[in-house]
Scaffold this active site. Structure first.
Site, mmCIF file in Angstrom:
data_model
loop_
_atom_site.group_PDB
_atom_site.id
_atom_site.type_symbol
_atom_site.label_atom_id
_atom_site.label_comp_id
_atom_site.label_asym_id
_atom_site.label_seq_id
_atom_site.Cartn_x
_atom_site.Cartn_y
_atom_site.Cartn_z
ATOM 1 C CE LYS A 83 -4.500 0.684 2.131
ATOM 2 N NZ LYS A 83 -5.229 0.569 3.399
HETATM 3 O O1 G3P Z 1 -9.762 1.574 4.373
HETATM 4 C C1 G3P Z 1 -9.462 2.814 4.937
HETATM 5 C C2 G3P Z 1 -9.949 2.883 6.321
HETATM 6 O O2 G3P Z 1 -9.217 2.059 7.173
HETATM 7 C C3 G3P Z 1 -10.084 4.255 6.841
HETATM 8 O O3 G3P Z 1 -11.330 4.301 7.405
HETATM 9 O O4 G3P Z 1 -13.120 5.132 8.804
HETATM 10 O O5 G3P Z 1 -10.738 5.793 9.290
HETATM 11 O O6 G3P Z 1 -11.940 6.721 7.312
HETATM 12 P P1 G3P Z 1 -11.809 5.552 8.252
#
Ligand code: G3P
Length: 218
Positions: A83
């Site tokens: 990534k």
């Molecule tokens: O896949 C990306 C994720 O882990 C981020 O999620 O909810 O922190 O925006 P969030």
């Protein structure tokens, strides 16, 4: 649509993998840190548990650091995907790595331009963060639909991973908008198979069945 788990928690991964519904896993430094375990140990554990691709993120921000880390990560298991954050150095790293056959997932995509550039650089996956786009008062699902359109128009190989999925609606709408993959938090996944009317229906059927069978015995 493929289902990835967006978690570094091995119990959450095993639960969904046992259902035959885990096509891959995505992690990021925040998710790995939450587990409080050694990075290499966690990633190898996940990679040996699931058959599909497992994204592990680089933490260096220069081109040289990203490429060196990526080459190391790629040695940990055959199903590792590296990534890489969406930056100028990240794009350069993706170009180099794709020529070496190392699979990449370009993360933190917030616009069609970013997604198109990452796909052209040779990314295997591009990850638009729909929840964080919605947080800005914009529409994350529209970005998924637009990215799908642009990939199809130009016949680009990259697959869209709908990331930052926060609720069932995001998952359903991302599927309808043409995301190739949805990466779903381990805590959200069980909610996808639950419905209050399913529970109520089972309860009603069981009660009627009990009444029927106890009447038969009389
Ligand atoms: O896949 C990306 C994720 O882990 C981020 O999620 O909810 O922190 O925006 P969030």
């Amino acid at each position: 649509m493929k289902f990835f788990l967006d978690t570094a928690n091995i119990d959450e991964i095993k639960r969904i993998n046992d259902l035959g519904l885990c096509d891959g896993v995505t992690t990021n430094p925040s998710l790995v840190a939450k587990e409080g375990r050694d990075f290499e140990e966690v990633i190898k554990d996940i990679a040996s548990t699931v058959d599909g691709p497992v994204s592990a993120e680089v933490t260096g921000l220069t081109y040289e650091e990203m490429v060196a880390e990526a080459r190391e990560l790629a040695k940990w298991a055959d199903n590792i995907v590296v990534k890489i954050p969406m930056t100028e150095a990240g794009l350069k790293a993706v170009s180099t790595l794709s020529k070496e056959g190392i699979k990449t997932n370009v993360t933190l995509i917030f616009s069609v331009a970013q997604g198109l550039l990452a796909a052209k650089a040779g990314a295997t996956y591009i990850s638009p963060f729909i929840g964080r786009i919605d947080d800005m008062g914009e529409n994350g699902i529209e970005l998924i639909a637009d990215l799908r359109q642009v990939l199809d128009i130009y016949d680009l190989d990259a697959e869209i991973i709908a990331a930052s999925i926060r609720h069932i609606g995001h998952f359903e709408q991302a599927a309808l908008a043409g995301a190739h993959i949805g990466t779903i938090p381990g805590t959200l996944f069980p909610k996808l198979w639950s419905h209050v009317l399913t529970d109520k229906g089972i309860d009603g059927f069981m009660k009627d069945w009990e009444k029927f069978t106890s009447n038969q015995k009389k």
